[in-house]
Design a protein around this motif. Sequence first.
Motif, PDB file in Angstrom:
ATOM      1  N   ALA A 148      41.790 142.455  51.824  1.00  0.00           N
ATOM      2  CA  ALA A 148      40.950 141.357  52.674  1.00  0.00           C
ATOM      3  C   ALA A 148      39.457 141.321  52.094  1.00  0.00           C
ATOM      4  CB  ALA A 148      40.959 142.435  53.960  1.00  0.00           C
TER       5      ALA A 148
ATOM      6  N   ASP B  76      37.045 139.891  53.851  1.00  0.00           N
ATOM      7  CA  ASP B  76      36.082 139.544  55.256  1.00  0.00           C
ATOM      8  C   ASP B  76      34.927 140.607  54.747  1.00  0.00           C
ATOM      9  OD1 ASP B  76      38.005 137.806  56.144  1.00  0.00           O
ATOM     10  OD2 ASP B  76      38.879 139.701  57.703  1.00  0.00           O
ATOM     11  N   GLY B  77      33.798 140.046  54.908  1.00  0.00           N
ATOM     12  CA  GLY B  77      32.385 141.082  54.926  1.00  0.00           C
ATOM     13  C   GLY B  77      32.055 141.125  53.531  1.00  0.00           C
TER      14      GLY B  77
ATOM     15  N   ARG C  28      36.693 132.800  51.851  1.00  0.00           N
ATOM     16  CA  ARG C  28      36.762 131.661  52.627  1.00  0.00           C
ATOM     17  C   ARG C  28      35.274 131.754  53.572  1.00  0.00           C
ATOM     18  NH1 ARG C  28      40.808 134.486  55.781  1.00  0.00           N
ATOM     19  NH2 ARG C  28      41.389 135.078  53.725  1.00  0.00           N
ATOM     20  N   ASN C  29      35.228 130.366  53.995  1.00  0.00           N
ATOM     21  CA  ASN C  29      34.149 130.278  55.200  1.00  0.00           C
ATOM     22  C   ASN C  29      34.753 129.401  56.164  1.00  0.00           C
ATOM     23  OD1 ASN C  29      31.818 129.011  56.490  1.00  0.00           O
ATOM     24  ND2 ASN C  29      30.181 129.754  54.771  1.00  0.00           N
TER      25      ASN C  29
END
Length: 316
Positions: free
Chosen positions: A247, A249-250, A271-272
């Motif tokens: 992942a 994220d972050g 991603r954004n």
Amino acid sequence: MAPIRVFIDGEAGTTGLQIRDRLANRSEFRLLSVDPARRKDPAARAEAMASADVAVLCLPDEAAREAVALAASLPGGGPRLLDASTAHRVAEGWVYGFPELSSDQPAAIAQARRVANPGCYPTGAIALLRPLVDAGLIPPDFPLTINAVSGYSGGGRAMIEAYEKGKAPPFELYALGLEHKHLPEIMRYAGLSRRPIFVPSVGNFRQGMLVSIPLHLDALPGRPKAADLEAVLAAHYRGSTYVSVVAADGLARLEPEALNGTNRLELFVFRNAAHPHAVLVARLDNLGKGASGAAVQNLETMFGLTAAEPVHTAQA
């Protein structure tokens, strides 16, 4: 079961030494060697090959082709071959040694007489692209750019010496003639029909690698979300011993050395949510999953052995 007799032709090079180190303490293997003074003697090499169950070729391309001919001249066609050079990765009669390529690839490797070890850059690019092409999220003729950075250990003796003597730049792009020898391999095994733009680079660190592929999601058929890409990759590699989807994220930064010394490969989808963009990234050790680690994994697969390295559970 008697130990598997392994002759590493070219054991004094970077990849050969690392394969030897990885096998040295494993009772399933018995390493055969040629006297250092006779390493280039065809008769001595032929004798070692004739005694081996498998010969691992850690040689320049032309020398690898000569070694294959030497093996073929032996009784019974010589030992099984695992070629770590570029020479046979897209050649007829050779099985591509990336077990995670598809569900039937391990069986193909296990049955093969001749296996081609993947390249380091292609390992990252193919791992990211092949599942997405197979799933129809990326068309085979989609225009792609593949960027990558490797540690200098993948550049051969001259590059290694230049960096370790402080005579090389901190970072450089190379192969700017856009004819890198890994392109045919990437295209075939990623399932691409359109030649990607491949921009490799080398940094002032010994080993480690990042391969990145930027995507405009709204230019893809069906306009998939980044989560769709991640889900396909996660499904393809679920249960894999060495490949994991992590992942992203972050995470705002990613360094290339985290997997050094292992045979692991991590895949990320950055991603954004505000933009229809994604960046696919593969992280690996160019001397591990990109070379010697992959070779040992292929030996395990060829002879039905249990993987020695534990399952990797990556965390963001």
